[in-house]
Design a protein around this motif. Structure first.
Motif, PDB file in Angstrom:
ATOM      1  N   HIS A 171       0.822  -1.210   0.000  1.00  0.00           N
ATOM      2  CA  HIS A 171       0.000   0.000   0.000  1.00  0.00           C
ATOM      3  C   HIS A 171       0.860   1.267   0.000  1.00  0.00           C
ATOM      4  O   HIS A 171       0.687   2.154  -0.833  1.00  0.00           O
ATOM      5  CB  HIS A 171      -0.933   0.015   1.226  1.00  0.00           C
ATOM      6  N   ASP A 172       1.792   1.347   0.921  1.00  0.00           N
ATOM      7  CA  ASP A 172       2.580   2.583   1.013  1.00  0.00           C
ATOM      8  C   ASP A 172       3.613   2.703  -0.089  1.00  0.00           C
ATOM      9  O   ASP A 172       3.889   3.809  -0.576  1.00  0.00           O
ATOM     10  CB  ASP A 172       3.177   2.733   2.414  1.00  0.00           C
ATOM     11  N   LEU A 173       4.178   1.577  -0.521  1.00  0.00           N
ATOM     12  CA  LEU A 173       5.124   1.637  -1.638  1.00  0.00           C
ATOM     13  C   LEU A 173       4.411   2.134  -2.894  1.00  0.00           C
ATOM     14  O   LEU A 173       4.927   2.989  -3.624  1.00  0.00           O
ATOM     15  CB  LEU A 173       5.753   0.255  -1.888  1.00  0.00           C
ATOM     16  N   ALA A 174       3.209   1.630  -3.138  1.00  0.00           N
ATOM     17  CA  ALA A 174       2.459   2.048  -4.322  1.00  0.00           C
ATOM     18  C   ALA A 174       2.079   3.526  -4.235  1.00  0.00           C
ATOM     19  O   ALA A 174       2.208   4.279  -5.208  1.00  0.00           O
ATOM     20  CB  ALA A 174       1.214   1.177  -4.485  1.00  0.00           C
ATOM     21  N   CYS A 194      -4.935  -5.914  -3.121  1.00  0.00           N
ATOM     22  CA  CYS A 194      -4.765  -4.858  -2.115  1.00  0.00           C
ATOM     23  C   CYS A 194      -6.100  -4.182  -1.827  1.00  0.00           C
ATOM     24  O   CYS A 194      -7.108  -4.416  -2.502  1.00  0.00           O
ATOM     25  CB  CYS A 194      -3.670  -3.885  -2.525  1.00  0.00           C
ATOM     26  N   ASN A 195      -6.092  -3.363  -0.815  1.00  0.00           N
ATOM     27  CA  ASN A 195      -7.300  -2.671  -0.368  1.00  0.00           C
ATOM     28  C   ASN A 195      -7.838  -1.773  -1.502  1.00  0.00           C
ATOM     29  O   ASN A 195      -7.096  -0.957  -2.044  1.00  0.00           O
ATOM     30  CB  ASN A 195      -6.918  -1.840   0.868  1.00  0.00           C
ATOM     31  N   PRO A 196      -9.113  -1.926  -1.876  1.00  0.00           N
ATOM     32  CA  PRO A 196      -9.635  -1.183  -3.033  1.00  0.00           C
ATOM     33  C   PRO A 196      -9.626   0.342  -2.841  1.00  0.00           C
ATOM     34  O   PRO A 196      -9.407   1.084  -3.805  1.00  0.00           O
ATOM     35  CB  PRO A 196     -11.060  -1.716  -3.189  1.00  0.00           C
ATOM     36  N   THR A 197      -9.855   0.799  -1.625  1.00  0.00           N
ATOM     37  CA  THR A 197      -9.850   2.256  -1.396  1.00  0.00           C
ATOM     38  C   THR A 197      -8.435   2.800  -1.597  1.00  0.00           C
ATOM     39  O   THR A 197      -8.243   3.878  -2.188  1.00  0.00           O
ATOM     40  CB  THR A 197     -10.324   2.554   0.048  1.00  0.00           C
ATOM     41  N   ILE A 198      -7.451   2.048  -1.115  1.00  0.00           N
ATOM     42  CA  ILE A 198      -6.067   2.499  -1.272  1.00  0.00           C
ATOM     43  C   ILE A 198      -5.636   2.415  -2.737  1.00  0.00           C
ATOM     44  O   ILE A 198      -4.981   3.326  -3.255  1.00  0.00           O
ATOM     45  CB  ILE A 198      -5.129   1.690  -0.339  1.00  0.00           C
ATOM     46  N   LEU A 199      -6.093   1.363  -3.433  1.00  0.00           N
ATOM     47  CA  LEU A 199      -5.773   1.257  -4.866  1.00  0.00           C
ATOM     48  C   LEU A 199      -6.349   2.447  -5.639  1.00  0.00           C
ATOM     49  O   LEU A 199      -5.681   3.006  -6.518  1.00  0.00           O
ATOM     50  CB  LEU A 199      -6.308  -0.069  -5.437  1.00  0.00           C
ATOM     51  N   ALA A 200      -7.555   2.847  -5.280  1.00  0.00           N
ATOM     52  CA  ALA A 200      -8.172   4.005  -5.954  1.00  0.00           C
ATOM     53  C   ALA A 200      -7.319   5.254  -5.709  1.00  0.00           C
ATOM     54  O   ALA A 200      -7.113   6.085  -6.602  1.00  0.00           O
ATOM     55  CB  ALA A 200      -9.597   4.203  -5.453  1.00  0.00           C
ATOM     56  N   LYS A 201      -6.801   5.377  -4.507  1.00  0.00           N
ATOM     57  CA  LYS A 201      -5.945   6.531  -4.162  1.00  0.00           C
ATOM     58  C   LYS A 201      -4.634   6.478  -4.965  1.00  0.00           C
ATOM     59  O   LYS A 201      -4.146   7.505  -5.448  1.00  0.00           O
ATOM     60  CB  LYS A 201      -5.655   6.463  -2.645  1.00  0.00           C
ATOM     61  N   VAL A 202      -4.083   5.274  -5.111  1.00  0.00           N
ATOM     62  CA  VAL A 202      -2.846   5.099  -5.900  1.00  0.00           C
ATOM     63  C   VAL A 202      -3.106   5.565  -7.336  1.00  0.00           C
ATOM     64  O   VAL A 202      -2.307   6.303  -7.921  1.00  0.00           O
ATOM     65  CB  VAL A 202      -2.375   3.620  -5.894  1.00  0.00           C
ATOM     66  N   LYS A 203      -4.249   5.168  -7.878  1.00  0.00           N
ATOM     67  CA  LYS A 203      -4.585   5.538  -9.264  1.00  0.00           C
ATOM     68  C   LYS A 203      -4.759   7.057  -9.399  1.00  0.00           C
ATOM     69  O   LYS A 203      -4.312   7.665 -10.369  1.00  0.00           O
ATOM     70  CB  LYS A 203      -5.859   4.817  -9.709  1.00  0.00           C
ATOM     71  N   GLU A 204      -5.388   7.629  -8.400  1.00  0.00           N
ATOM     72  CA  GLU A 204      -5.607   9.084  -8.413  1.00  0.00           C
ATOM     73  C   GLU A 204      -4.254   9.814  -8.370  1.00  0.00           C
ATOM     74  O   GLU A 204      -4.016  10.760  -9.123  1.00  0.00           O
ATOM     75  CB  GLU A 204      -6.453   9.413  -7.170  1.00  0.00           C
ATOM     76  N   LEU A 205      -3.361   9.353  -7.499  1.00  0.00           N
ATOM     77  CA  LEU A 205      -2.043   9.989  -7.376  1.00  0.00           C
ATOM     78  C   LEU A 205      -1.215   9.781  -8.640  1.00  0.00           C
ATOM     79  O   LEU A 205      -0.503  10.679  -9.098  1.00  0.00           O
ATOM     80  CB  LEU A 205      -1.295   9.436  -6.154  1.00  0.00           C
ATOM     81  N   HIS A 209       0.385  12.649 -11.043  1.00  0.00           N
ATOM     82  CA  HIS A 209       1.833  12.815 -11.175  1.00  0.00           C
ATOM     83  C   HIS A 209       2.418  12.165 -12.429  1.00  0.00           C
ATOM     84  O   HIS A 209       3.639  12.080 -12.579  1.00  0.00           O
ATOM     85  CB  HIS A 209       2.532  12.275  -9.920  1.00  0.00           C
ATOM     86  N   GLY A 210       1.536  11.673 -13.319  1.00  0.00           N
ATOM     87  CA  GLY A 210       2.011  11.220 -14.634  1.00  0.00           C
ATOM     88  C   GLY A 210       2.405   9.761 -14.738  1.00  0.00           C
ATOM     89  O   GLY A 210       3.072   9.381 -15.706  1.00  0.00           O
ATOM     90  N   GLY A 211       2.016   8.927 -13.785  1.00  0.00           N
ATOM     91  CA  GLY A 211       2.346   7.501 -13.872  1.00  0.00           C
ATOM     92  C   GLY A 211       1.134   6.659 -14.232  1.00  0.00           C
ATOM     93  O   GLY A 211       0.008   7.159 -14.315  1.00  0.00           O
ATOM     94  N   LYS A 212       1.388   5.366 -14.468  1.00  0.00           N
ATOM     95  CA  LYS A 212       0.299   4.440 -14.796  1.00  0.00           C
ATOM     96  C   LYS A 212       0.243   3.335 -13.747  1.00  0.00           C
ATOM     97  O   LYS A 212       1.252   3.003 -13.144  1.00  0.00           O
ATOM     98  CB  LYS A 212       0.529   3.809 -16.172  1.00  0.00           C
ATOM     99  N   VAL A 213      -0.957   2.755 -13.586  1.00  0.00           N
ATOM    100  CA  VAL A 213      -1.132   1.670 -12.627  1.00  0.00           C
ATOM    101  C   VAL A 213      -1.751   0.491 -13.353  1.00  0.00           C
ATOM    102  O   VAL A 213      -2.696   0.672 -14.113  1.00  0.00           O
ATOM    103  CB  VAL A 213      -2.073   2.099 -11.471  1.00  0.00           C
ATOM    104  N   MET A 214      -1.217  -0.715 -13.161  1.00  0.00           N
ATOM    105  CA  MET A 214      -1.872  -1.912 -13.703  1.00  0.00           C
ATOM    106  C   MET A 214      -1.914  -3.002 -12.651  1.00  0.00           C
ATOM    107  O   MET A 214      -1.018  -3.112 -11.820  1.00  0.00           O
ATOM    108  CB  MET A 214      -1.203  -2.397 -15.001  1.00  0.00           C
ATOM    109  N   THR A 215      -3.020  -3.766 -12.655  1.00  0.00           N
ATOM    110  CA  THR A 215      -3.133  -4.880 -11.711  1.00  0.00           C
ATOM    111  C   THR A 215      -3.405  -6.152 -12.500  1.00  0.00           C
ATOM    112  O   THR A 215      -4.041  -6.117 -13.554  1.00  0.00           O
ATOM    113  CB  THR A 215      -4.282  -4.658 -10.704  1.00  0.00           C
TER     114      THR A 215
END
Ligand code: CP
Ligand code: NVA
Length: 315
Positions: A171-174, A194-205, A209-215
């Motif tokens: 969670h925190d690394l992501a 991982c926790n869906p609320t935290i994943l949503a936050k990772v995607k938002e961040l 900041h210009g990155g991509k997220v894939m699961t």
């Protein structure tokens, strides 16, 4: 990072990019300064004390914090589960109120994240989350510091691949990787996402900041073209009863040479430790690609930066 004065350090997403980089810069400054032979050894925490509540075991967090705080001229008290009244005769609320009268900072490693929230609600001094079931923000600072030392300060566009359990360390690394503009690939077996609320936050961040997220649930897909491959134990503290079931569920998720060969040729390996051989083979763990012992060392310089920032004693 004067903005962190008096602020509880609970999870990585609370930090702006500037605050996160400020903590990493200060960590590096402490590492360079305290290691320099004959160099100036600042003691910004002279007269300060930290209460360290540990409901679970710890090697790195306990020793790095106790040592780092002493190096800065402060005093840290280790309070294990059978040392204080907490949980047996006393509530978290009363513990928070009392420890705040003696100590400048309260650090706590707990089972339920609610305990950190409760501590932060009632403590009148800054709190540090030293691991809960949801977050391990001290670890992500050390991980990102290690990556910046290796790749240089600009990590944007690099890809970090997590292979394993969707846990607190992920969670925190992501969250931290997303804040620094990295791409985040996550491979977890079905049922261990991982926790869906935290994943949503990772995607938002990441979007900000210009990155991509894939699961994915395919380890090799997450690792493809990654610059950093990371894993952690499949059985976190408190999950010991699930050991056999988890070993089965994570079959095929071991980070070994074959899996690493799918990453970029210059890829590095991280693990917060403690490590079991089932999640990472010796051939990777002890290889030149592995930065795990730098990562462990950096736990000390980073917790020093957090404490100094919270006390507004940044030199
Ligand atoms: N990485 C980490 O937090 O290790 P400890 O459990 O030994 O503190
Ligand atoms: N995920 C692990 C990390 C230990 C540092 C745990 O919570 O036990």
């Amino acid at each position: 990072i004067q903005s962190l004065k008096g602020v509880h350090f609970v999870s990585t997403d609370q930090l702006s990019k500037e605050e996160l980089q400020g903590l990493l810069d200060l960590s590096k400054y402490y590492k360079d300064t305290y290691k320099a032979k004959g160099g100036l050894k600042p003691k910004p925490l002279e007269g300060d004390s930290m209460a360290m509540i540990f409901q679970k075991r710890s090697t790195r967090t306990r020793v790095s914090t106790e040592t780092g705080i002493a190096m800065m001229g402060g005093h840290a008290l280790f309070l294990g589960p059978s040392d204080i009244q907490l949980g047996v005769n006393e509530s978290m609320r009363d513990t928070a109120l009392v420890l705040s009268r003696f100590n400048s900072i309260i650090l706590a490693r707990v089972y339920s994240h609610n305990d950190i929230t409760e501590l932060a609600k009632y403590a009148t001094v800054p709190v540090i989350n030293a691991l809960s079931d949801l977050h391990h923000p001290l670890q992500s600072l050390a991980d990102l510091m290690t990556l910046q030392e290796h790749f240089g300060k600009d990590l944007s566009g690099k890809t970090v691949a997590w292979v394993g359990d969707g846990n607190n360390v992920l969670h925190d690394l992501a969250l931290g990787s997303a804040i620094l503009g990295m791409n985040v690939n996550i491979a977890t077996p079905a049922g261990f996402e991982c926790n869906p609320t935290i994943l949503a936050k990772v995607k938002e961040l990441a979007a900000k900041h210009g990155g991509k997220v894939m699961t994915t649930s395919v380890a090799a897909d997450a690792v493809a073209n990654a610059d950093v491959v990371v894993t952690d134990t499949w059985v976190s503290m408190g999950q010991e009863d699930e050991y056999a079931a988890r070993l089965k569920a994570f079959d095929g998720y071991q980070v070994n040479k074959e899996l690493m060969s799918k990453a970029n040729p210059n890829a590095v390996f991280l693990h917060c430790l403690p490590r079991h051989p089932e999640e990472v083979a010796d051939e990777v763990f002890y290889s030149p690609q592995s930065l795990v012992f730098d990562e462990a060392e950096n736990r000390m310089w980073t917790v020093m930066a957090v404490a100094a920032a919270q006390l507004g004693k940044v030199e």
